[in-house]
Design a protein around this motif. Structure first.
Motif, PDB file in Angstrom:
ATOM      1  N   ARG A   1      -3.516  -1.049  -2.373  1.00 40.19           N
ATOM      2  CA  ARG A   1      -4.270   0.068  -1.799  1.00 40.19           C
ATOM      3  C   ARG A   1      -3.464   1.358  -1.931  1.00 40.19           C
ATOM      4  O   ARG A   1      -2.276   1.388  -1.586  1.00 40.19           O
ATOM      5  CB  ARG A   1      -4.609  -0.175  -0.329  1.00 40.19           C
ATOM      6  CG  ARG A   1      -5.491   0.932   0.269  1.00 40.19           C
ATOM      7  CD  ARG A   1      -5.870   0.670   1.719  1.00 40.19           C
ATOM      8  NE  ARG A   1      -6.647  -0.547   1.893  1.00 40.19           N
ATOM      9  CZ  ARG A   1      -7.330  -0.849   2.993  1.00 40.19           C
ATOM     10  NH1 ARG A   1      -7.343   0.003   4.020  1.00 40.19           N
ATOM     11  NH2 ARG A   1      -7.997  -1.987   3.091  1.00 40.19           N
ATOM     12  N   ALA A   2      -4.118   2.408  -2.412  1.00 39.72           N
ATOM     13  CA  ALA A   2      -3.456   3.700  -2.582  1.00 39.72           C
ATOM     14  C   ALA A   2      -4.307   4.779  -1.937  1.00 39.72           C
ATOM     15  O   ALA A   2      -5.531   4.826  -2.125  1.00 39.72           O
ATOM     16  CB  ALA A   2      -3.250   4.011  -4.061  1.00 39.72           C
TER      17      ALA A   2
ATOM     18  N   TRP B   1      -8.826   2.121  -2.406  1.00 38.22           N
ATOM     19  CA  TRP B   1      -8.257   3.458  -2.577  1.00 38.22           C
ATOM     20  C   TRP B   1      -9.018   4.468  -1.730  1.00 38.22           C
ATOM     21  O   TRP B   1     -10.114   4.206  -1.239  1.00 38.22           O
ATOM     22  CB  TRP B   1      -8.310   3.885  -4.044  1.00 38.22           C
ATOM     23  CG  TRP B   1      -9.711   3.934  -4.604  1.00 38.22           C
ATOM     24  CD1 TRP B   1     -10.436   2.875  -5.104  1.00 38.22           C
ATOM     25  CD2 TRP B   1     -10.577   5.065  -4.671  1.00 38.22           C
ATOM     26  NE1 TRP B   1     -11.695   3.286  -5.488  1.00 38.22           N
ATOM     27  CE2 TRP B   1     -11.808   4.630  -5.233  1.00 38.22           C
ATOM     28  CE3 TRP B   1     -10.436   6.409  -4.330  1.00 38.22           C
ATOM     29  CZ2 TRP B   1     -12.878   5.500  -5.446  1.00 38.22           C
ATOM     30  CZ3 TRP B   1     -11.499   7.279  -4.536  1.00 38.22           C
ATOM     31  CH2 TRP B   1     -12.696   6.825  -5.092  1.00 38.22           C
TER      32      TRP B   1
ATOM     33  N   ARG C   1       0.848  -1.190   0.000  1.00 41.05           N
ATOM     34  CA  ARG C   1       0.000   0.000   0.000  1.00 41.05           C
ATOM     35  C   ARG C   1       0.883   1.240   0.000  1.00 41.05           C
ATOM     36  O   ARG C   1       2.061   1.182   0.361  1.00 41.05           O
ATOM     37  CB  ARG C   1      -0.986  -0.013   1.170  1.00 41.05           C
ATOM     38  CG  ARG C   1      -0.378  -0.173   2.528  1.00 41.05           C
ATOM     39  CD  ARG C   1      -1.454  -0.592   3.526  1.00 41.05           C
ATOM     40  NE  ARG C   1      -1.880  -1.966   3.251  1.00 41.05           N
ATOM     41  CZ  ARG C   1      -3.032  -2.494   3.673  1.00 41.05           C
ATOM     42  NH1 ARG C   1      -3.866  -1.773   4.398  1.00 41.05           N
ATOM     43  NH2 ARG C   1      -3.349  -3.737   3.382  1.00 41.05           N
TER      44      ARG C   1
ATOM     45  N   LEU D   1      -7.619   7.034 -10.158  1.00 39.10           N
ATOM     46  CA  LEU D   1      -7.288   6.096  -9.087  1.00 39.10           C
ATOM     47  C   LEU D   1      -8.228   4.882  -9.020  1.00 39.10           C
ATOM     48  O   LEU D   1      -7.749   3.745  -8.876  1.00 39.10           O
ATOM     49  CB  LEU D   1      -7.272   6.839  -7.748  1.00 39.10           C
ATOM     50  CG  LEU D   1      -6.317   6.296  -6.680  1.00 39.10           C
ATOM     51  CD1 LEU D   1      -4.875   6.351  -7.164  1.00 39.10           C
ATOM     52  CD2 LEU D   1      -6.472   7.096  -5.391  1.00 39.10           C
TER      53      LEU D   1
END
Length: 282
Positions: A96-97, A126, A66, A119
């Motif tokens: 995961r961002a 996210w 992440r 995104l």
């Protein structure tokens, strides 16, 4: 939920990145703290990273699942460098961002708004943090803080418009939640402090807390643009001047409950931040 890999924090020596890295580390998470110099952050693994040096990207992503994304400062088109990196991150195993944006920049808007828009197609998990203007702009190394210390002036084109300024500590607390909670928010989160204040209100608060007389100097949009253009690219200066004009028109006069809802505690007040920073000798 405890991540199995490490969390890559980009901008780990910055205002929100440093606080986010420290909070993650204190909670027992592995953190790769990325900065241009690979500066050590206590409790984290330092890694050299530069948005404009793709050769640094693979090593920074090694082992990360992440990532906390702080866009390159002052770049009017951050998507140009961020989107190739994000595609590389996905291929490297990041799932995961969490992106730092701004309450003034909607999805698909200027600058980081294009990254916000992209995104959800890049990651299943996210979040986009859209904080209001930082309270730390008046206490740290920001132009407002320097002007306060050197001239006793806060210069804006915001007129009497109000902003619910937000504490960077609260931004970091929400960032940690978004990075580590079991189910990613998969939405954008507008973060504010507990009350909307004009810059005249801010000047009064700084005066009362520090004992140094501070006034709000009202500039036109063009005057602010030209002032900022001495410090940054002209296109970015114009964008910031436009944001001040939007404040004057009421665009930031709102308060959200996001900080309390996600962290379980109320957002910090400007006076509390000013007093805290004064105790630190800021």
């Amino acid at each position: 939920m405890t991540p199995t890999g490490s969390t890559l924090v980009i901008g780990a020596t910055g205002t929100t990145g440093g606080r986010t890295a420290a909070r993650l580390s204190a909670a027992g998470h592995r953190v790769a703290a990325a900065s241009r110099q690979g500066t050590p952050v206590p409790g984290t693994e330092p890694v050299a990273f530069d948005w404009y040096a793709p050769a640094t990207h693979a090593a920074a992503l090694d082992g990360a699942d992440r990532v906390y994304l702080v866009p390159p400062l002052g770049d009017p088109d951050p998507a140009r460098v961020m989107l190739p990196f994000l595609r590389q991150a996905r291929a490297a195993g990041v799932h995961r961002a969490v992106l730092l944006s701004s309450s003034a920049v909607p999805e698909g808007g200027p600058a980081v708004g294009a990254v916000h828009q992209a995104l959800p197609d890049l990651f299943d998990q996210w979040a986009v943090l859209r904080p209001s203007w930082f309270m730390q702009n008046f206490t740290g190394t920001h132009a407002h803080a320097v002007s306060i210390r050197e001239d006793g002036v806060i210069a804006t084109a915001a007129g009497s418009g109000r902003v619910a300024f937000v504490d960077a500590e609260d931004i970091a607390a929400v960032a940690v939640h978004a990075l580590t909670c079991e189910h990613a928010p998969n939405t954008d989160l507008v973060l504010t402090g507990p009350e909307a204040l004009s810059h005249d209100d801010v000047a009064t608060a700084v005066t009362e807390v520090t004992g140094r007389p501070v006034v709000h100097r009202r500039l036109s949009r063009a005057q602010l643009r030209d002032r900022l253009a001495q410090l940054m690219p002209a296109e970015f200066a114009a964008m910031l001047a436009d944001m001040d004009r939007a404040i004057a028109e009421g665009a930031e006069d709102r308060v959200t409950d996001t900080v309390q809802r996600l962290t379980g505690r109320p957002a910090g007040s400007l006076r509390a931040v000013l007093e805290r920073e004064a105790r630190r000798g800021d």
